[in-house]
Design a protein around this motif. Sequence first.
Motif, mmCIF file in Angstrom:
data_model
loop_
_atom_site.group_PDB
_atom_site.id
_atom_site.type_symbol
_atom_site.label_atom_id
_atom_site.label_comp_id
_atom_site.label_asym_id
_atom_site.label_seq_id
_atom_site.Cartn_x
_atom_site.Cartn_y
_atom_site.Cartn_z
ATOM 1 N N ALA A 50 0.833 -1.202 0.000
ATOM 2 C CA ALA A 50 0.000 0.000 0.000
ATOM 3 C C ALA A 50 0.869 1.254 0.000
ATOM 4 N N LEU A 51 1.932 1.239 0.809
ATOM 5 C CA LEU A 51 2.841 2.385 0.830
ATOM 6 C C LEU A 51 3.464 2.592 -0.547
ATOM 7 N N GLN A 52 3.908 1.517 -1.185
ATOM 8 C CA GLN A 52 4.520 1.641 -2.504
ATOM 9 C C GLN A 52 3.530 2.195 -3.520
ATOM 10 N N THR A 53 2.283 1.749 -3.435
ATOM 11 C CA THR A 53 1.254 2.250 -4.348
ATOM 12 C C THR A 53 1.010 3.735 -4.138
ATOM 13 N N LEU A 54 0.896 4.133 -2.874
ATOM 14 C CA LEU A 54 0.628 5.546 -2.580
ATOM 15 C C LEU A 54 1.809 6.424 -2.982
ATOM 16 N N SER A 55 3.029 5.946 -2.759
ATOM 17 C CA SER A 55 4.199 6.763 -3.110
ATOM 18 C C SER A 55 4.412 6.831 -4.617
ATOM 19 N N SER A 56 3.821 5.901 -5.360
ATOM 20 C CA SER A 56 3.881 5.980 -6.820
ATOM 21 C C SER A 56 2.853 6.964 -7.367
ATOM 22 N N ARG A 85 18.114 5.233 2.578
ATOM 23 C CA ARG A 85 17.630 4.351 1.518
ATOM 24 C C ARG A 85 16.114 4.488 1.345
ATOM 25 N N PHE A 86 15.399 4.620 2.464
ATOM 26 C CA PHE A 86 13.944 4.788 2.400
ATOM 27 C C PHE A 86 13.588 6.086 1.684
ATOM 28 N N LEU A 87 14.264 7.180 2.034
ATOM 29 C CA LEU A 87 13.986 8.475 1.413
ATOM 30 C C LEU A 87 14.287 8.432 -0.077
ATOM 31 N N ASP A 88 15.384 7.777 -0.441
ATOM 32 C CA ASP A 88 15.739 7.672 -1.861
ATOM 33 C C ASP A 88 14.716 6.826 -2.622
ATOM 34 N N ARG A 89 14.311 5.734 -2.004
ATOM 35 C CA ARG A 89 13.383 4.825 -2.681
ATOM 36 C C ARG A 89 12.067 5.511 -2.996
ATOM 37 N N HIS A 90 11.585 6.327 -2.059
ATOM 38 C CA HIS A 90 10.281 6.975 -2.231
ATOM 39 C C HIS A 90 10.403 8.423 -2.714
ATOM 40 N N ARG A 91 11.610 8.794 -3.169
ATOM 41 C CA ARG A 91 11.837 10.106 -3.788
ATOM 42 C C ARG A 91 11.376 11.246 -2.877
ATOM 43 N N VAL A 92 11.744 11.146 -1.617
ATOM 44 C CA VAL A 92 11.316 12.122 -0.615
ATOM 45 C C VAL A 92 12.192 13.376 -0.705
ATOM 46 N N THR A 93 11.561 14.524 -0.907
ATOM 47 C CA THR A 93 12.311 15.781 -1.011
ATOM 48 C C THR A 93 12.272 16.593 0.274
ATOM 49 N N LEU A 94 11.381 16.252 1.199
ATOM 50 C CA LEU A 94 11.285 16.979 2.473
ATOM 51 C C LEU A 94 11.300 15.980 3.622
ATOM 52 N N TYR A 95 12.366 16.033 4.426
ATOM 53 C CA TYR A 95 12.485 15.198 5.619
ATOM 54 C C TYR A 95 12.669 16.111 6.824
#
Length: 283
Positions: A50-56, A85-95
């Motif tokens: 579900a997380l992967q789907t939402l982040s896509s 690795r998590f931030l990179d995988r989900h293309r997170v620009t704001l942490y």
Amino acid sequence: MSTTLSLNTVGLGLRRALLDELLDAPAGTFDFLECAPDNWIGVGGRYGEALQTLSSRHPITCHGLSLSLGGMAPLDDTFLARTRRFLDRHRVTLYSEHLSYCADDGHLYDLMPIPFTEEAIHHVAARIRQVQDALGRRIAVENVSYYAAPYQAMAEVDFVSAVLDEADCDLLLDVNNVYVNAINHGYDARAFLARMPSARIASYHIAGHYDEADDLKVDTHGAPVKDDVWSLLAAAYAAHGVRPTLLERDFNFPPLSELAAEVQRIRDLQAAQAIGRTQATHG
């Protein structure tokens, strides 16, 4: 899908209790989702899918819970590597993380206040710089709610500003926390807001709280946003401009339609601020 957030965007917290509704939400219900990587790293199965789907589908921002930036124990290099690795995988620009500590010979499961001292500024700023180096990106720190102050050699507003400057990081400005602290500790919320450095504000949080008494508010994230906090968000927009804004809700979840109505209220405040600035420019 672009992962870069425009300034006038509104998000919701990605909570497991809301997963099905978030997956089925009509387009435009929200612009981005925020999750705590601490709760999702290594999660597989239905939740991981579900997380992967939402982040896509949607930009994801991340708000950490357990780095303990103000703590004394060494930062967890293994956890930082997994977070990167998590931030990179989900293309997170704001942490972002909390300007607090949450561990002392074990996890405290709460956000504890840091003394407002010069020594603490240097200590926390050094740890923030270490985190930024480990994650390979700039981070934001959030002003936290607190109910007892261990030691205040300076005002909270001066402490926060000094940490931001020395760490050279951004600010996640939590408007509800400003309101709660202003009531509980007897300072002017709008004056606090006015002194925050506009250029460092990466985003805003807004949430509900519990009215224990007229002079005691408890930051719960378990209720609708109060009118006074809505007014303070409008004041923040007026003082610093619109930024991506997250509606936090951690429990007592209403139907998604009710959260969507609060999201729309944020959109309305953002639009009103844009209209006001246009009129001021051309008036």
